[in-house]
Design a protein around this motif. Structure first.
Motif, PDB file in Angstrom:
ATOM      1  N   LEU A 185       0.834  -1.195   0.000  1.00 17.46           N
ATOM      2  CA  LEU A 185       0.000   0.000   0.000  1.00 17.46           C
ATOM      3  C   LEU A 185       0.872   1.248   0.000  1.00 17.46           C
ATOM      4  O   LEU A 185       1.767   1.396   0.822  1.00 17.46           O
ATOM      5  CB  LEU A 185      -0.904   0.003   1.246  1.00 17.46           C
ATOM      6  CG  LEU A 185      -1.739   1.275   1.465  1.00 17.46           C
ATOM      7  CD1 LEU A 185      -2.838   1.393   0.424  1.00 17.46           C
ATOM      8  CD2 LEU A 185      -2.326   1.290   2.882  1.00 17.46           C
ATOM      9  N   VAL A 207       4.464 -10.409   5.361  1.00 23.64           N
ATOM     10  CA  VAL A 207       3.005 -10.302   5.484  1.00 23.64           C
ATOM     11  C   VAL A 207       2.327 -11.640   5.170  1.00 23.64           C
ATOM     12  O   VAL A 207       1.241 -11.922   5.677  1.00 23.64           O
ATOM     13  CB  VAL A 207       2.474  -9.180   4.549  1.00 23.64           C
ATOM     14  CG1 VAL A 207       2.613  -9.561   3.091  1.00 23.64           C
ATOM     15  CG2 VAL A 207       1.038  -8.820   4.907  1.00 23.64           C
ATOM     16  N   PRO A 219      -5.789 -10.907   9.353  1.00 21.44           N
ATOM     17  CA  PRO A 219      -5.480 -10.123   8.165  1.00 21.44           C
ATOM     18  C   PRO A 219      -4.069  -9.547   8.225  1.00 21.44           C
ATOM     19  O   PRO A 219      -3.561  -9.248   9.308  1.00 21.44           O
ATOM     20  CB  PRO A 219      -6.526  -9.000   8.196  1.00 21.44           C
ATOM     21  CG  PRO A 219      -7.018  -8.937   9.595  1.00 21.44           C
ATOM     22  CD  PRO A 219      -6.834 -10.298  10.186  1.00 21.44           C
ATOM     23  N   VAL A 267      -1.299  -6.783   6.043  1.00 25.45           N
ATOM     24  CA  VAL A 267      -1.179  -5.782   4.988  1.00 25.45           C
ATOM     25  C   VAL A 267       0.267  -5.331   4.901  1.00 25.45           C
ATOM     26  O   VAL A 267       0.952  -5.205   5.921  1.00 25.45           O
ATOM     27  CB  VAL A 267      -2.140  -4.590   5.243  1.00 25.45           C
ATOM     28  CG1 VAL A 267      -1.888  -3.941   6.581  1.00 25.45           C
ATOM     29  CG2 VAL A 267      -2.040  -3.546   4.126  1.00 25.45           C
ATOM     30  N   ARG A 268       0.736  -5.172   3.682  1.00 19.64           N
ATOM     31  CA  ARG A 268       2.098  -4.731   3.472  1.00 19.64           C
ATOM     32  C   ARG A 268       2.051  -3.301   2.943  1.00 19.64           C
ATOM     33  O   ARG A 268       1.296  -3.006   2.016  1.00 19.64           O
ATOM     34  CB  ARG A 268       2.771  -5.632   2.443  1.00 19.64           C
ATOM     35  CG  ARG A 268       4.266  -5.486   2.374  1.00 19.64           C
ATOM     36  CD  ARG A 268       4.800  -6.534   1.418  1.00 19.64           C
ATOM     37  NE  ARG A 268       6.177  -6.843   1.672  1.00 19.64           N
ATOM     38  CZ  ARG A 268       7.089  -6.942   0.702  1.00 19.64           C
ATOM     39  NH1 ARG A 268       6.753  -6.730  -0.559  1.00 19.64           N
ATOM     40  NH2 ARG A 268       8.327  -7.249   0.988  1.00 19.64           N
ATOM     41  N   ILE A 269       2.820  -2.459   3.567  1.00 18.46           N
ATOM     42  CA  ILE A 269       2.718  -1.039   3.228  1.00 18.46           C
ATOM     43  C   ILE A 269       4.094  -0.428   3.003  1.00 18.46           C
ATOM     44  O   ILE A 269       5.114  -0.979   3.424  1.00 18.46           O
ATOM     45  CB  ILE A 269       2.001  -0.250   4.356  1.00 18.46           C
ATOM     46  CG1 ILE A 269       2.815  -0.307   5.653  1.00 18.46           C
ATOM     47  CG2 ILE A 269       0.593  -0.784   4.586  1.00 18.46           C
ATOM     48  CD1 ILE A 269       2.273   0.592   6.756  1.00 18.46           C
ATOM     49  N   ALA A 314      -3.248   2.298   7.240  1.00 19.35           N
ATOM     50  CA  ALA A 314      -3.243   0.868   7.594  1.00 19.35           C
ATOM     51  C   ALA A 314      -3.438   0.680   9.095  1.00 19.35           C
ATOM     52  O   ALA A 314      -4.176  -0.209   9.539  1.00 19.35           O
ATOM     53  CB  ALA A 314      -1.930   0.227   7.138  1.00 19.35           C
ATOM     54  N   THR A 369      -4.339  -7.649  13.696  1.00 20.64           N
ATOM     55  CA  THR A 369      -3.882  -7.440  12.314  1.00 20.64           C
ATOM     56  C   THR A 369      -2.357  -7.413  12.326  1.00 20.64           C
ATOM     57  O   THR A 369      -1.748  -6.928  13.280  1.00 20.64           O
ATOM     58  CB  THR A 369      -4.389  -6.092  11.752  1.00 20.64           C
ATOM     59  OG1 THR A 369      -5.809  -6.091  11.758  1.00 20.64           O
ATOM     60  CG2 THR A 369      -3.886  -5.851  10.327  1.00 20.64           C
ATOM     61  N   ILE A 418       0.841  -5.914  10.279  1.00 25.30           N
ATOM     62  CA  ILE A 418       1.245  -4.916   9.287  1.00 25.30           C
ATOM     63  C   ILE A 418       2.748  -5.046   9.047  1.00 25.30           C
ATOM     64  O   ILE A 418       3.527  -5.017   9.996  1.00 25.30           O
ATOM     65  CB  ILE A 418       0.924  -3.481   9.761  1.00 25.30           C
ATOM     66  CG1 ILE A 418      -0.599  -3.310   9.962  1.00 25.30           C
ATOM     67  CG2 ILE A 418       1.462  -2.442   8.774  1.00 25.30           C
ATOM     68  CD1 ILE A 418      -0.984  -2.011  10.654  1.00 25.30           C
TER      69      ILE A 418
END
Lengths: 330, 345
Positions: free
Chosen positions: B6, B200, B209, B211-213, B224, B239, B241
């Motif tokens: 992201l 991730v 869940p 998420v890679r940012i 995120a 979550t 991250i």
């Protein structure tokens, strides 16, 4: 406790009663492997999940570091977790959490954060269990600054010490001698009471030799005192009940009177807690001693499996022999 | 930077998506990032002067540290590491305590009541499970609290990472796992830390869940983390991250990166500086001028200097005081040892 209602209980039952009492405080959470549905491998938590629900008596994944680390987080945030490790031999994955976090958070935050938790660990041999199920490595906990280490030997102390441990503002390693879970029954008060941490019990007065023990070995120590009495030797029997903080005054006062001391534990001899007691005796009571301090301990070997385990655990004969040696020629 | 991740704010300060905060808030977060950098450089300089013990700089990770904390509320917990001083400060851990800790003084951890930030974890990886425990406590106590834990790529190799992620998944604790993948664990590059293409990918294994940012993108971090915090707060569980960033400096002031990496890669990441990126965005939105920049820099400098002065003014513990915080009340054994120290020096 005179006049109070009592019930005859084993140590396992006394601990169960103590845990049930503790759960009446809503901040108390019990967590560990199989502590819920099955009531723990030794049934110490039997029935508690049915009574208090799965949020308060929590079956955890098989992960000792996770159990201790989660208990640490719970305690820091105001809960009073009681963690159960199934056997001392399985406690080592959680040892990093104990040494690096649990024992030092108060000091590294200068009292701002604390970890008032209890880690219950069944320990010791004598029941012919599988490998890794008979260890008596209490010294790896007594050596760590910031921990209290408690070892009851009998039902009445187990319940009272557990209550004190849960109320204690600091982390307590609560060692439960597996062999003593069901070997002895005694009348245990139904109401809540505390056996103070850090106070030894003089179970039997005597003037000739002091026998110092704790945990499951107290059975052999008591029997040895009987044997010695029949030989005209008056043994004073001390059950330490707490290893840290050690009740030095009770030990020293007794040795100053008897002039002789025999220390008994099933842990290996080298760096065992007996060495600490012996050193303390020579620092504080050397000139009262009439014979070298004797240690009757397990050997520096892996606890033999079932068929040869009897060669490991100190027996009554070894304790009597050591006590008699202290009286020879003096 | 490898893989899908992201990104909202490009390195040139233009938007790829919607900004998660308004311009005024962006200016506040920019200010906080500048404070973080000034603090970081001051600590590095002080260590060289012998005024601090070993110091672990976080230059280049300011977007992660300020952005991850931005969505938190008063009842939330932060459980972080020795490289997360900016995050801890932004969550309310007083700067004087941070500096005191790095001078080598346990009173660094003696922070005010009501600030739910644990002293930094020094061992790698053991602390993430604590944020599962504090989150679990929030759940049991019903206070709506969320626990944020910060760690690096190296920590994901520790067994405790697995236990923490697994417990959080099983008990659906309100825990946000924020990994600053800065490419290096002392001398070990990410490629040798794991055979996984991306950290991730591990989240799915714990039923949570992930998420890679872009960790140098303040907006991606805020977006995120805000989503993760809201999910946790509303009972949706944890979550994971993974924020892709880079450790511009050495592991600590005792480390020499020249032994294991070249300057070219570091220079490339310097061009992706998280503070420059936000400044470019503010400039493009007419929300920046040099006099404000100077004001921010001066304020940051004053704040850091004041904290340093306060920390250094405190006398070290006396011999007796070192025994005072092992237990609620010192045991007789400790009192005896205190007497021995006083007697024999």
């Amino acid at each position: 406790m005179n006049g109070q209602a009592t019930t005859e209980r084993t140590m396992a039952q006394a601990l169960n009663a103590g845990l049930r009492e503790a759960l009446s405080d809503e901040s108390v959470v019990i967590l560990g492997e199989d502590v819920g549905r099955t009531g723990g491998v030794f049934r110490v938590t039997d029935g508690l999940q049915a009574e208090y629900g799965a949020e308060r008596v929590v079956d955890t994944p098989v992960a000792e570091s996770g159990i201790v680390g989660a208990a640490f987080g719970l305690a820091v945030a105001g809960m009073r977790p009681i963690a159960e490790i199934q056997f001392m031999g399985f406690s080592y994955p959680g040892y990093d959490q104990v040494v690096n976090h649990v024992s030092r958070i108060r000091n590294r935050s200068r009292h701002r954060f604390t970890a008032p938790l209890v880690i219950r660990i069944p320990y010791g041999g004598g029941i012919g269990a599988a490998e890794h199920h008979s260890e008596s490595f209490e010294a790896i906990y007594t050596h760590v600054p910031g921990l209290k280490v408690v070892v009851p030997s009998r039902p009445i102390d187990a319940k009272g010490l557990l209550t004190a441990a849960v109320a204690d503002p600091d982390p307590v390693i609560f060692l439960e001698p597996i062999r003593a879970y069901r070997s002895m029954k005694e009348e245990v008060p139904d109401d809540s009471y505390e056996v103070p941490i850090g106070v030894a019990s003089i179970e039997r007065p005597g003037d000739d030799v002091t026998l110092i023990g704790y945990g499951a070995m107290m059975r052999e120590v008591r029997e040895a005192a009987e044997v010695l009495a029949s030989s005209g030797v008056g043994a004073e029997v001390i059950d330490l009940r707490t290893l840290v903080p050690l009740d030095v005054e009770t030990v020293i006062a007794s040795v100053q009177n008897t002039g002789r001391a025999v220390i008994v534990h099933e842990a290996p001899r080298t760096s065992g807690f007996g060495g600490e007691i012996a050193a303390t005796i020579q620092e504080r009571a050397l000139y009262s001693l009439r014979a070298p301090v004797e240690r009757v301990t397990g050997w520096d070997i892996v606890v033999p499996l079932r068929r040869a385990e009897k060669h490991y655990t100190p027996g009554v004969d070894r304790i009597v022999a050591a006590a008699m040696r202290t009286t020879e020629g003096h | 930077m490898p893989g899908d991740m992201l990104q909202i704010l490009r390195p040139d300060g233009t938007l790829v998506g919607d900004a998660p905060v308004d311009v005024d808030t962006t200016r506040d977060l920019y200010h906080a990032m500048v404070v973080g950098r000034v603090y970081d450089r001051k600590c590095t300089a002080m260590q060289k002067q012998g005024r601090l013990a070993t110091y672990a700089p976080f230059e280049g990770q300011e977007a992660c540290q300020i952005g991850a904390v931005a969505p938190l509320e008063e009842q939330d917990w932060v459980v972080a590491t020795y490289r997360d001083a900016a995050a801890m400060w932004f969550a309310g851990y007083p700067m004087v305590n941070l500096i005191l800790g790095r001078t080598g003084d346990e009173r660094g951890g003696q922070i005010p009541e009501g600030v739910n930030v644990l002293p930094p974890s020094i061992t790698v990886g053991g602390h993430m499970i604590h944020a599962v425990g504090t989150g679990w406590a929030s759940k049991l106590q019903g206070d709506g609290g969320v626990s944020l834990t910060m760690f690096g790529d190296g920590a994901t190799s520790e067994g405790d990472f697995h236990e923490a992620m697994n417990f959080a998944g099983v008990y659906q604790t309100p825990t946000v796992f924020f990994c600053q993948n800065n490419g290096w664990a002392i001398s070990l590059p990410f490629e040798q830390q794991t055979n996984a293409a991306a950290l991730v990918d591990k989240a799915i294994g714990y039923g949570m869940p992930g998420v890679r940012i872009d960790g140098n993108d303040l907006f991606a971090v805020v977006a995120a983390t805000t989503e993760a915090v809201e999910t946790a707060r509303s009972g949706g569980g944890p979550t994971f991250i993974e924020a892709m960033t880079y450790r511009i400096g050495p592991h600590t002031t005792a480390d020499d990166p020249g032994r294991y990496r070249t300057e070219e890669a570091t220079d490339e990441w310097r061009r992706s500086d998280p503070i420059d990126r936000v400044r470019a965005y503010l400039v493009a939105n007419d929300a920046w001028d040099q006099s404000w920049e100077d004001e921010v820099a001066d304020e940051a400098s004053d704040q850091v200097e004041a904290a340093v002065e306060e920390a250094e003014a405190l006398d070290p513990f006396t011999a007796g005081e070192v025994f005072d915080a092992m237990f609620a009340e010192p045991t007789q054994t400790l009192l005896d040892q205190r007497d021995m120290l006083r007697r024999d020096g």
